[in-house]
Design a protein around this motif. Structure first.
Motif, mmCIF file in Angstrom:
data_model
loop_
_atom_site.group_PDB
_atom_site.id
_atom_site.type_symbol
_atom_site.label_atom_id
_atom_site.label_comp_id
_atom_site.label_asym_id
_atom_site.label_seq_id
_atom_site.Cartn_x
_atom_site.Cartn_y
_atom_site.Cartn_z
ATOM 1 N N UNK A 89 48.615 -26.602 40.380
ATOM 2 C CA UNK A 89 48.189 -25.349 40.987
ATOM 3 C C UNK A 89 48.211 -24.169 40.042
ATOM 4 N N UNK A 90 48.820 -24.346 38.862
ATOM 5 C CA UNK A 90 48.916 -23.265 37.887
ATOM 6 C C UNK A 90 47.856 -23.380 36.785
ATOM 7 N N UNK A 91 46.899 -24.265 36.941
ATOM 8 C CA UNK A 91 45.932 -24.508 35.865
ATOM 9 C C UNK A 91 45.137 -23.258 35.492
ATOM 10 N N UNK A 92 44.703 -22.501 36.477
ATOM 11 C CA UNK A 92 43.920 -21.297 36.166
ATOM 12 C C UNK A 92 44.746 -20.276 35.404
ATOM 13 N N UNK A 93 46.015 -20.182 35.732
ATOM 14 C CA UNK A 93 46.897 -19.270 35.005
ATOM 15 C C UNK A 93 47.007 -19.682 33.540
ATOM 16 N N UNK A 98 45.504 -18.928 27.768
ATOM 17 C CA UNK A 98 44.829 -19.469 26.585
ATOM 18 C C UNK A 98 43.778 -18.520 26.044
ATOM 19 N N UNK A 99 43.180 -17.723 26.918
ATOM 20 C CA UNK A 99 42.087 -16.836 26.511
ATOM 21 C C UNK A 99 42.576 -15.506 25.944
ATOM 22 N N UNK A 105 48.344 -23.593 19.113
ATOM 23 C CA UNK A 105 48.510 -24.780 19.956
ATOM 24 C C UNK A 105 49.315 -24.414 21.193
ATOM 25 N N UNK A 106 49.189 -25.229 22.215
ATOM 26 C CA UNK A 106 50.013 -25.165 23.417
ATOM 27 C C UNK A 106 50.791 -26.473 23.527
ATOM 28 N N UNK A 107 52.100 -26.368 23.695
ATOM 29 C CA UNK A 107 52.918 -27.521 24.065
ATOM 30 C C UNK A 107 52.932 -27.592 25.589
ATOM 31 N N UNK A 108 52.524 -28.707 26.129
ATOM 32 C CA UNK A 108 52.571 -28.904 27.573
ATOM 33 C C UNK A 108 53.837 -29.647 27.949
ATOM 34 N N UNK A 259 43.995 -24.181 17.505
ATOM 35 C CA UNK A 259 43.826 -25.280 18.450
ATOM 36 C C UNK A 259 42.915 -26.380 17.920
ATOM 37 N N UNK A 260 42.796 -26.447 16.615
ATOM 38 C CA UNK A 260 42.112 -27.548 15.956
ATOM 39 C C UNK A 260 43.150 -28.303 15.126
#
Length: 266
Positions: A89-93, A98-99, A105-108, A259-260
């Motif tokens: 449910x937090x994907x849009x956040x 990210x923008x 990079x993002x650590x998930x 992010x590459x």
């Protein structure tokens, strides 16, 4: 030896670490590292979600602190990143985060397996008495796979975190990890060896060796992270972590920029 980067570090903004990004950078230089990533816990839309992350209003200050570290240590490569919780449910956040800035990079990471319960929180250990250990692990792994499938992250964080306090399942979840790593390899998402586990009750790196072997067999790329919460923890256990990576067959680690990714010989 040219050490791999330490891509998992925190700072005082998360309220359970100490020090500023430049102090972590200073320690990296002293340890002989050539690259480090600043990856503090991302804010949530609600500042009172929990008490172990920066507030949303502090995000710009965090970015500026990383830029300050770059100015102080121009010969050290310092990556701008976040450790971001995957919560359904937090994907849009996460897409909004990210923008905002030119992240490297993002650590998930999965910390929460239920509303209000972060499995690694030492103040919520009683929650483990209310649920079967296998059920907790099953939900954790379901969320871990969902985080990879989301396409929001570059690196899988501490992928067997529920063992932190010694809660290990009787059920063999290795086949489940193999399924998850097939998804990760297809999605080109890397995984970390996180040395903080050696400093926790589990007394073992994240992930366990058998899980690391499964990741390598599936073709999942590797990064290294100390999960440092003090400057002194930067690069902690690096020699042992590199030796372990090589022992299971890894010959490269993955470098991130904007992010590459690119492989770097280990």
């Amino acid at each position: 030896m040219r050490w791999p980067a330490d891509y998992h570090t925190h700072n005082a903004l998360c309220r359970h670490a100490i020090g500023s990004p430049w102090q972590y950078a200073e320690r990296a230089v002293a340890m002989g590292l050539e690259e480090i990533g600043c990856s503090d816990h991302s804010p949530m839309p609600q500042d009172d979600y929990d008490n172990w992350r920066m507030y949303e209003r502090q995000l710009a200050g965090y970015v500026e602190a990383v830029l300050e570290a770059r100015r102080r240590f121009p010969r050290l490569t310092i990556r701008l990143a976040l450790e971001v919780d995957y919560i359904p449910g937090q994907e849009d956040w996460i897409r909004q985060l990210a923008a905002r800035y030119p992240w490297d990079y993002f650590i998930g990471s999965v910390h929460y397996v239920a509303n209000g319960w972060d499995v690694d929180n030492p103040y919520k250990l009683d929650e483990w008495k209310r649920r079967p250990v296998e059920a907790v692990w099953e939900e954790y792994l379901n969320r871990l796979e969902a985080s990879i499938r989301s396409g929001l992250f570059d690196i899988i964080g501490h992928c067997d975190l529920p063992k932190k306090f010694g809660h290990r399942p009787q059920q063999d979840f290795l086949p489940r990890y193999r399924e998850i790593f097939r998804v990760a390899a297809e999605a080109n998402v890397a995984m970390e060896i996180n040395t903080a586990g050696w400093r926790k009750d589990c007394r073992e790196q994240y992930p366990a060796r058998a899980i690391l072997e499964a990741a390598h067999q599936a073709g999942v790329a590797l990064v290294f992270g100390s999960d440092a919460h003090t400057p002194e923890e930067v690069g902690a256990g690096w020699a042992e972590a590199v030796e372990l990576a090589r022992a299971v067959g890894y010959t490269h680690w993955r470098r991130f920029s904007r992010r590459k990714a690119e492989p770097v010989a280990l």
